[in-house]
Every structure is written in structure tokens, then in C-alpha cells.
Design a protein around this motif. Structure first.
Motif, PDB file in Angstrom:
ATOM      1  N   GLY A  34       0.806  -1.233   0.000  1.00  0.00           N
ATOM      2  CA  GLY A  34       0.000   0.000   0.000  1.00  0.00           C
ATOM      3  C   GLY A  34       0.830   1.270   0.000  1.00  0.00           C
ATOM      4  O   GLY A  34       1.843   1.390  -0.683  1.00  0.00           O
ATOM      5  N   GLY A  35       0.362   2.223   0.818  1.00  0.00           N
ATOM      6  CA  GLY A  35       0.896   3.583   0.779  1.00  0.00           C
ATOM      7  C   GLY A  35       2.400   3.696   1.031  1.00  0.00           C
ATOM      8  O   GLY A  35       3.070   4.529   0.426  1.00  0.00           O
ATOM      9  N   ARG A  38       4.202   2.795  -2.228  1.00  0.00           N
ATOM     10  CA  ARG A  38       3.954   3.862  -3.212  1.00  0.00           C
ATOM     11  C   ARG A  38       4.816   5.088  -2.895  1.00  0.00           C
ATOM     12  O   ARG A  38       5.525   5.614  -3.767  1.00  0.00           O
ATOM     13  N   HIS A  47       5.573   7.077   4.923  1.00  0.00           N
ATOM     14  CA  HIS A  47       4.168   6.789   5.178  1.00  0.00           C
ATOM     15  C   HIS A  47       4.103   5.716   6.259  1.00  0.00           C
ATOM     16  O   HIS A  47       5.060   4.985   6.459  1.00  0.00           O
ATOM     17  N   ASP A  50       2.135  -0.619   6.442  1.00  0.00           N
ATOM     18  CA  ASP A  50       1.101  -1.655   6.537  1.00  0.00           C
ATOM     19  C   ASP A  50       1.715  -2.953   6.040  1.00  0.00           C
ATOM     20  O   ASP A  50       2.430  -2.954   5.030  1.00  0.00           O
ATOM     21  N   ARG A 122      -7.018  -7.440  -5.369  1.00  0.00           N
ATOM     22  CA  ARG A 122      -8.274  -6.852  -4.879  1.00  0.00           C
ATOM     23  C   ARG A 122      -8.097  -5.381  -4.528  1.00  0.00           C
ATOM     24  O   ARG A 122      -9.041  -4.695  -4.156  1.00  0.00           O
ATOM     25  N   ARG A 123      -6.889  -4.872  -4.646  1.00  0.00           N
ATOM     26  CA  ARG A 123      -6.637  -3.471  -4.260  1.00  0.00           C
ATOM     27  C   ARG A 123      -7.089  -2.534  -5.366  1.00  0.00           C
ATOM     28  O   ARG A 123      -7.323  -2.944  -6.494  1.00  0.00           O
ATOM     29  N   ASP A 124      -7.254  -1.258  -5.032  1.00  0.00           N
ATOM     30  CA  ASP A 124      -7.959  -0.352  -5.950  1.00  0.00           C
ATOM     31  C   ASP A 124      -7.150   0.091  -7.166  1.00  0.00           C
ATOM     32  O   ASP A 124      -7.586  -0.063  -8.308  1.00  0.00           O
ATOM     33  N   ASN A 128      -1.258   1.428  -5.742  1.00  0.00           N
ATOM     34  CA  ASN A 128      -1.505   0.963  -4.364  1.00  0.00           C
ATOM     35  C   ASN A 128      -1.422  -0.552  -4.285  1.00  0.00           C
ATOM     36  O   ASN A 128      -1.746  -1.130  -3.256  1.00  0.00           O
ATOM     37  N   ASP A 166     -17.239  -1.177  -5.347  1.00  0.00           N
ATOM     38  CA  ASP A 166     -17.128  -0.246  -4.222  1.00  0.00           C
ATOM     39  C   ASP A 166     -17.034   1.172  -4.773  1.00  0.00           C
ATOM     40  O   ASP A 166     -15.991   1.581  -5.287  1.00  0.00           O
ATOM     41  N   ARG A 169     -14.335   4.000  -4.287  1.00  0.00           N
ATOM     42  CA  ARG A 169     -13.114   4.069  -5.109  1.00  0.00           C
ATOM     43  C   ARG A 169     -13.170   5.217  -6.115  1.00  0.00           C
ATOM     44  O   ARG A 169     -12.123   5.715  -6.528  1.00  0.00           O
ATOM     45  N   ARG A 172     -11.835   7.919  -4.161  1.00  0.00           N
ATOM     46  CA  ARG A 172     -10.423   7.632  -3.854  1.00  0.00           C
ATOM     47  C   ARG A 172      -9.545   7.925  -5.059  1.00  0.00           C
ATOM     48  O   ARG A 172      -8.444   8.466  -4.908  1.00  0.00           O
ATOM     49  N   ARG A 175      -9.070  11.511  -5.114  1.00  0.00           N
ATOM     50  CA  ARG A 175      -8.190  11.935  -4.016  1.00  0.00           C
ATOM     51  C   ARG A 175      -6.718  11.647  -4.341  1.00  0.00           C
ATOM     52  O   ARG A 175      -5.852  12.508  -4.142  1.00  0.00           O
ATOM     53  N   PHE A 176      -6.428  10.447  -4.850  1.00  0.00           N
ATOM     54  CA  PHE A 176      -5.020  10.143  -5.160  1.00  0.00           C
ATOM     55  C   PHE A 176      -4.522  11.026  -6.302  1.00  0.00           C
ATOM     56  O   PHE A 176      -3.389  11.503  -6.268  1.00  0.00           O
ATOM     57  N   ARG A 179      -3.866  14.401  -4.690  1.00  0.00           N
ATOM     58  CA  ARG A 179      -2.740  14.399  -3.753  1.00  0.00           C
ATOM     59  C   ARG A 179      -1.418  14.301  -4.496  1.00  0.00           C
ATOM     60  O   ARG A 179      -0.434  14.959  -4.155  1.00  0.00           O
TER      61      ARG A 179
HETATM   62  P1  ATP Z   1      -3.140   7.061   2.549  1.00  0.00           P
HETATM   63  O1  ATP Z   1      -3.463   6.381   3.842  1.00  0.00           O
HETATM   64  O2  ATP Z   1      -1.855   7.786   2.555  1.00  0.00           O
HETATM   65  O3  ATP Z   1      -4.243   7.848   2.007  1.00  0.00           O
HETATM   66  P2  ATP Z   1      -3.002   4.398   1.567  1.00  0.00           P
HETATM   67  O4  ATP Z   1      -2.528   3.811   0.267  1.00  0.00           O
HETATM   68  O5  ATP Z   1      -2.387   3.921   2.823  1.00  0.00           O
HETATM   69  O6  ATP Z   1      -2.896   5.937   1.420  1.00  0.00           O
HETATM   70  P3  ATP Z   1      -5.495   3.525   2.697  1.00  0.00           P
HETATM   71  O7  ATP Z   1      -6.862   4.059   2.480  1.00  0.00           O
HETATM   72  O8  ATP Z   1      -4.901   3.662   4.044  1.00  0.00           O
HETATM   73  O9  ATP Z   1      -4.568   4.150   1.578  1.00  0.00           O
HETATM   74  O10 ATP Z   1      -5.530   1.977   2.300  1.00  0.00           O
HETATM   75  C1  ATP Z   1      -4.385   1.143   2.351  1.00  0.00           C
HETATM   76  C2  ATP Z   1      -4.351   0.254   1.115  1.00  0.00           C
HETATM   77  O11 ATP Z   1      -5.516  -0.584   1.106  1.00  0.00           O
HETATM   78  C3  ATP Z   1      -4.407   1.019  -0.199  1.00  0.00           C
HETATM   79  O12 ATP Z   1      -3.102   1.367  -0.621  1.00  0.00           O
HETATM   80  C4  ATP Z   1      -5.053   0.008  -1.109  1.00  0.00           C
HETATM   81  O13 ATP Z   1      -4.121  -0.947  -1.539  1.00  0.00           O
HETATM   82  C5  ATP Z   1      -6.036  -0.698  -0.205  1.00  0.00           C
HETATM   83  N1  ATP Z   1      -7.385  -0.118  -0.206  1.00  0.00           N
HETATM   84  C6  ATP Z   1      -7.889   0.783   0.686  1.00  0.00           C
HETATM   85  N2  ATP Z   1      -9.173   1.081   0.425  1.00  0.00           N
HETATM   86  C7  ATP Z   1      -9.506   0.349  -0.654  1.00  0.00           C
HETATM   87  C8  ATP Z   1     -10.714   0.208  -1.389  1.00  0.00           C
HETATM   88  N3  ATP Z   1     -11.811   0.897  -1.085  1.00  0.00           N
HETATM   89  N4  ATP Z   1     -10.699  -0.664  -2.433  1.00  0.00           N
HETATM   90  C9  ATP Z   1      -9.590  -1.377  -2.742  1.00  0.00           C
HETATM   91  N5  ATP Z   1      -8.434  -1.273  -2.100  1.00  0.00           N
HETATM   92  C10 ATP Z   1      -8.375  -0.430  -1.050  1.00  0.00           C
END
Ligand code: ATP
Ligand code: MG
Length: 463
Positions: A34-35, A38, A47, A50, A122-124, A128, A166, A169, A172, A175-176, A179
Motif C-alpha cells: 500500500g501507501g 507507493r 508513510h 502496513d 483486490r486493491r484499488d 496501491n 465499491d 473508489r 479515492r 483523491r489520489f 494528492r
Molecule cells: P493514505 O493512507 O496515505 O491515504 P493508503 O494507500 O495507505 O494511502 P489507505 O486508504 O490507508 O490508503 O488503504 C491502504 C491500502 O488498502 C491502499 O493502498 C489500497 O491498496 C487498499 N485499499 C484501501 N481502500 C480500498 C478500497 N476501497 N478498495 C480497494 N483497495 C483499497
């Protein structure tokens, strides 16, 4: 820190290595996801870490407990626990996929899986959906690194399916993009517009969190201009502003276009450091214009009362989005006063400070500067003739600084008389009456009707 493009820019913090190694030593494959991945590839500020692991949460808990790491069961239904190592929280989640989404928001179930690639799928967004391990390196099955270099937000897999699962997204993605200053890839963009109406099924506080991120990015102007459908779905009150012709000699843009210019303007005037309240106020300052529209005989448009109604609307929008109360009251005050004339005189400045202080106790000073930046941005976002007012506002800022430096009175605590004085002179008991008398004295001082001197004010105290 120096790093080659596309390489991890900084090492994993020691506390997260400890957790990762404790799990791996016990035979559980574990990756950073995740973050953190990235942002490390971007060379951006570190960051939170996780982790994702093949271990079930019970195994994670047992294994970390024996390594002396504190563990909290923060989301065991989804396979998540939070380890706290050297004071830092680290989320550890079992590899999982999500079941069917029948309502565009909650997976009907989560299913734990054995392969990290399934979890990444399954991630968005591709950026990420990368995993990193200090020895095994980067696992990037969807081209996230290339998309970071190309500066695009791209859905993992079939975009339309992913937004259909979902709808959050949709927001999201915006937002990305905001940002990171990225574009949204074409197919992803088409799919997110098509699925934007499904945001109506999402809980408003979740929408609020994403919107807060969009506004805090300082790129709300881009979002208003390029993601209009999405913002208008997230805040339906914005929709009537789009294309709303102001029929005014002062305005070159429709209400939404003007709003985007104001959002951009507050960033310019603050060097990209606008406060949250100023950013929200820029976004919402004219939200009541469509409801307050009237035309005179000459066909010219007017918006009488829009700051007052706008303040109420801003408050109800922000409360619905569950934004923090202090932010709501500060934004409300700025929207309420955005058209209020402030002159470079002591009296005008003190009156403005008094109004802000009443609306947001103890925040009048920073809010006064925010108000002037909002007014400046508002002036330059109209026709060129009105922009001259922005120069006058420079004098107002100078006057505000002088007024603050000279310690001028605009709060009850700036008066040289107290509630005790009021009670002694009048003989009244403690209660709201005391405050009313003090408020009247303050108002007279602010308006230059009385000097701020104790003997004069004592002589004025009466029932
Ligand atoms: P930040 O917290 O800095 O905004 P992040 O990448 O950590 O960025 P989070 O919302 O904390 O974003 O989620 C952590 C990870 O979980 C994301 O990087 C993504 O891989 C996954 N994720 C979070 N929400 C979703 C979603 N709604 N659908 C699919 N994957 C998701
Ligand atoms: Mg995060």
C-alpha cells in the motif's frame, strides 16, 4: 536522500522490520503493502507501514506476542490486527480477497487466501497494489511502478467492475490524483464517471474523509474542473452551480468555474499552505448563489443574502460529512463574511476581528488572515476591473498586522474591566446579565465610541 528513479528511497523503519522479521522467522510470508511502498518509490515523505501476511490473525497475535510486541484486535473480522512497536502502530492483515458486493459498498464477506498476488489484485489502483520485502524486493504485478513514473491513477483489472464493487473508489481515485498531481487513466476515468452516481449508496462520513483529503491536497480547483460529476455527486449542493450563468458585469465565469478559480487563488496567495478552513470556504463560499438568484429589470443577476444562506449550507454539508466541529465553525464564519467589506482602518479591522471571535472564540487572528486571502482570491476570480480590490486588500492586511501588533481590543478579555467590576458597580448576581453588559462595553470600544480605559468604562457600567 539520493535514490535512483523507481527505487525504494528509504529503508524500512527498524520497528516495522522487527514485526516483519518476527512473522517471517515463524514461517509466515509477509510483505509491506500500500501507501508505504507507493510513497517510498516516489521518494515522498515516509508513510505508515502496513503489512500483509499469509498468517491468520490468531497466528499473527501469537507470534508477535512471543516477540514482545503489543497487539490490538482492530479489525479481526477482516483479518487485521494492529501491532504497536516502539510506539508506532503497524497494521498487519492476512492475505484476503473480498466476496461479492451486492450494494456497491460492503463486500458480503472476506475470504482469506494463500497467495499475496490475489491480495494485491483486490486493491484499488496499480500504484496501491505493490508489495515490497527488503530481501525479496518489489512485487508489482499490475505495473504500479510504471504508472507512478507516468503519473497516472489506473484501476487494477477491469475499471468498471472495480468501481461497481465499491463506489468509494470513485472518490479515492480523485483523491489520489489530487494528492499526487496525477491524471486519471482514460478507461479508469470513463468508468469512474459512469459509477459516480453510486456514491449515493456510500455512508456520508466515508465520503467526508475522502473529500477532506481532496480539499487538503490544495487541488480542489483541478477536481472541480476535471472531476465535476464526481464532486457534484459527493456534494449534491454543488450541482446547481455548474453552468450557472451569473448575468453580472462583475463575473466572467459561471458559479462553479468562479469557485474553481477561488480555490486556485487561495493556494496562490498562501504559497500552497492554505488552512483547511480557508480551503473549505473557497469551495463553499458561493454554494447558496443558485438559491439566492434574482434578476433586476435590466436582466442583471443578483445574489442577495447568499453569504448568510451559504454559511448555513456550508455548516449542514460539513456536518453531514462528519467533519470536525472546529473546522465547520471556522468555515462557516469565513463563508458568512466573505462579502463583508473590510477597510484599512482600525475600526473596520476591530469589527471584523470581533465578528470572527464571536463565531470562533480564540481563532479570530488566523481567521482574519484567512478571510483576507479568501477575499483576494474572490476578487481576482471575477472580471479584471474588480481585481483592483485585491490591491486594496494588501493595505487591509498591513492594517490588520498593525492592529494585532498594537494589541487592540476585540475580545472581552482585552477590556480593562471584568465581570467582578460589573457585579460590584451594579450589584447584580453572576449570570448572563454580566456578560451582556461587558459585551456592550466591548462593542462600544470596538466601534470607537468609548476609549479602552478602565476609569472611563467603569463610569459607563449601568443596568
Ligand atoms: P493514505 O493512507 O496515505 O491515504 P493508503 O494507500 O495507505 O494511502 P489507505 O486508504 O490507508 O490508503 O488503504 C491502504 C491500502 O488498502 C491502499 O493502498 C489500497 O491498496 C487498499 N485499499 C484501501 N481502500 C480500498 C478500497 N476501497 N478498495 C480497494 N483497495 C483499497
Ligand atoms: Mg493508509
Amino acid at each position: 536522500m539520493i535514490h535512483a528513479e523507481g527505487e525504494i528511497a528509504y529503508g524500512l523503519p527498524g520497528y516495522s522490520l522487527r514485526v516483519l522479521e518476527a512473522l517471517e522467522d515463524a514461517g509466515h510470508e509477509t510483505w509491506v503493502v500500500g501507501g508505504w511502498v507507493r510513497d517510498a518509490l516516489r521518494g515522498a515523505a515516509p508513510h505508515d507501514v502496513d503489512l500483509t501476511t499469509s498468517a491468520r490473525w490468531q497466528e499473527v497475535e501469537g507470534c508477535l506476542a512471543s516477540a514482545g510486541v503489543e497487539v490490538h484486535r482492530t479489525g479481526i473480522a477482516h483479518g487485521t490486527v494492529t501491532a504497536v512497536c516502539e510506539g508506532h502502530p503497524i497494521e498487519v492483515t492476512t492475505y484476503r480477497v473480498e466476496g461479492d458486493y451486492s450494494d456497491h459498498r460492503h463486500p458480503d464477506e472476506v475470504r482469506f487466501v494463500r497467495d499475496v498476488r490475489e491480495d494485491l489484485a483486490r486493491r484499488d489502483f496499480t500504484i496501491n497494489a505493490m508489495a515490497y520485502h527488503p530481501a525479496r524486493g518489489l512485487l508489482d504485478p499490475f505495473g504500479g511502478r510504471a504508472d507512478l513514473a507516468g503519473r497516472v491513477v489506473r484501476a487494477v483489472g477491469e475499471p468498471s467492475e472495480r468501481f461497481g464493487e465499491d463506489a468509494l473508489r470513485v472518490l479515492r481515485a480523485v483523491r489520489f490524483a489530487c494528492r499526487l498531481g496525477f491524471e486519471v487513466e482514460g478507461r479508469t476515468q470513463r468508468a469512474l464517471v459512469a459509477h459516480a452516481p453510486e456514491l449515493a449508496d456510500i455512508a456520508s462520513e466515508r465520503i467526508g474523509l475522502e473529500l477532506a483529503g481532496i480539499v487538503r491536497s490544495g487541488r480542489a480547483a483541478w477536481a472541480l474542473e476535471h472531476q465535476t460529476e464526481v464532486l457534484c455527486q459527493a456534494i449534491p449542493e454543488l450541482a446547481p452551480m455548474a453552468g450557472f450563468d451569473q448575468r453580472s458585469p462583475y463575473h466572467a465565469f459561471d458559479v462553479l468555474g468562479h469557485t474553481a478559480h477561488v480555490c486556485r487563488g487561495v493556494e496562490e496567495f498562501t504559497g500552497g499552505n492554505a488552512s483547511d478552513a480557508l480551503r473549505w470556504a473557497a469551495l463553499l463560499h458561493d454554494v447558496a448563489k443558485p438559491s439566492c438568484y434574482s434578476e433586476d429589470e435590466g436582466g442583471r443577476g443578483h445574489f442577495f443574502g447568499h453569504p448568510k444562506l451559504g454559511a448555513q449550507m456550508a455548516e449542514s454539508i460539513m456536518r453531514r460529512l462528519a467533519l470536525p466541529g472546529e473546522l465547520v465553525s471556522a468555515t462557516r464564519a469565513l463563508v458568512r463574511l466573505h462579502d463583508h467589506a473590510v477597510r484599512p482602518t482600525s475600526r473596520s479591522i476591530r469589527r471584523t476581528l470581533l465578528k470572527l471571535e464571536r463565531a470562533c472564540p480564540d481563532h479570530a487572528k488566523p481567521l482574519a488572515f484567512d478571510l483576507l486571502d479568501l477575499k483576494r482570491a474572490d476578487a481576482v476570480a471575477k472580471v479584471p476591473g474588480v481585481a483592483g480590490y485585491a490591491a486594496e486588500l494588501d493595505q487591509v492586511s498591513a492594517a490588520l498586522r498593525r492592529e494585532i501588533a498594537s494589541g487592540s481590543a476585540y475580545r472581552l478579555k482585552d477590556l480593562p474591566v471584568s465581570g467582578a467590576d460589573v457585579m460590584r458597580v451594579t450589584g447584580i448576581q453572576p449570570g448572563p446579565g454580566v456578560g451582556l453588559i461587558l459585551a456592550e462595553l466591548l462593542s462600544a470600544v470596538v466601534n470607537d465610541e468609548l476609549p479602552n480605559r478602565r476609569e472611563v468604562l467603569l463610569g459607563q457600567i449601568r443596568l
